[in-house]
Design a protein around this motif. Structure first.
Motif: not given
Length: 334
Positions: A186-192, A209-210
């Motif tokens: 469930x990470x945001x696509x851009x962050x991923x 990510x956190x």
């Protein structure tokens, strides 16, 4: 609830591993014991579960892929198959009592399938007693038992255990696979997308990510790039007011340079008309304008400046002087 990975899913992630396991099944050469070794997040546990399904499946597709429909496949998916046993650390280690209990369980006849499978997570964390008990178990294998030991540090496992197992190595994931697995969390696509180019380890990626420092660092790097488009004096001032207070350690500066390099790679992808590969999609329009005004030769020079800064950073070069020189190099002629 996320569905289990299929054999084909895992083939995309670890093609060589899945080919080896396929051959062991189709050629009837399944070993009594395997060691799955590789970094965290490379799919060892998912492959173990898929492999166990294949071994116990009542109607394997093409002779090796689990059908996902039979009673055994469904019970393994739900985590309650009586002939599949997963051992995890009890505290900081795997205890001797856990292995003893496993031996007692496996001395009984298989309940529902022709085989029994046991999987040991973090096998390198076995206590001395547990390792010796497992060694005895491996020395006297029964024909219907398959062991899968998973580890990130196989060199910490007893050599006598290693010698009785077939070693299968899991390769670091490609950026595409890291991104896919991060988005499954469930990470945001851009962050991923950004993280997938920073680390090949999914577990580390989730941690990043956190990490508020990393999230804020991305914003500072993008801002530095934007200031560079104005003039070198503003960029040098930005280093003093924002960059140096955030990127303090060498490792942090190196991470910042990795992020800055991603921006210039995005410009390159735009020039190559591969916009779908752009990581900073929220900056696409802005980057498209910049890419038009930067020659391919100059862009290549910019990327080399950043790579050279990364190399110098690992020597005794002062990080502050290094960043100031980099800013001057990147601003000149841009």
């Amino acid at each position: 609830m996320k569905l289990d990975k299929t054999w084909q899913d895992m083939r995309q992630i670890q093609p060589q591993v899945m080919t080896m396991l396929q051959n062991s099944i189709t050629k009837n050469r399944v070993a009594h014991a395997y060691i799955f070794e590789g970094d965290r997040g490379t799919g060892k546990q998912e492959v173990s579960k898929t492999f166990a399904k294949s071994l116990l499946c009542e109607a394997p597709v093409e002779g090796y892929q689990p059908c996902e429909k039979c009673k055994n496949c469904k019970r393994i998916s739900s985590g309650n198959h009586p002939d599949i046993h997963l051992i995890e650390k009890d505290g900081i280690s795997i205890k001797k009592e856990q292995i003893k209990s496993l031996q007692e369980e496996f001395s009984k006849k298989s309940v529902e399938a022709d085989r029994k499978v046991y999987m040991i997570m973090d096998a390198d964390k076995m206590s001395v007693g547990a390792a010796n008990s497992l060694l005895k178990f491996l020395e006297e294998p029964t024909g219907d038992t398959v062991a899968i030991l998973m580890t990130e540090q196989f060199q910490r496992i007893l050599p006598t255990i290693l010698s009785r197992c077939q070693m299968i190595s899991f390769k670091p994931l490609s950026p595409e696979n890291v991104k896919r697995k991060l988005m499954e969390q469930d990470l945001d696509p851009q962050m991923a997308a950004i993280i997938s180019h920073i680390t090949q380890n999914v577990g580390d990626g989730i941690d990043l990510s956190h990490d508020e420092w990393f999230v804020q660092g991305q914003k500072i790097v993008v801002k530095l790039y934007e200031v560079l488009k104005q003039n070198s004096l503003k960029a040098l001032l930005f280093l003093q007011t924002d960059w140096f207070s955030h990127f303090k350690e060498r490792e942090q500066v190196d991470r910042g340079l990795d992020l800055l390099l991603l921006i210039y790679k995005d410009l390159l992808y735009i020039q190559l008309d591969k916009k779908d590969l752009v990581v900073f999609q929220n900056k696409l329009k802005e980057f498209e304008t910049h890419a038009l005004h930067l020659s391919p030769r100059r862009l290549a020079e910019h990327m080399e400046f950043i790579l050279e800064a990364k190399r110098k950073l690992m020597s005794n070069t002062n990080p502050q002087l290094l960043m100031e020189q980099l800013v001057l190099n990147l601003q000149e002629g841009s």
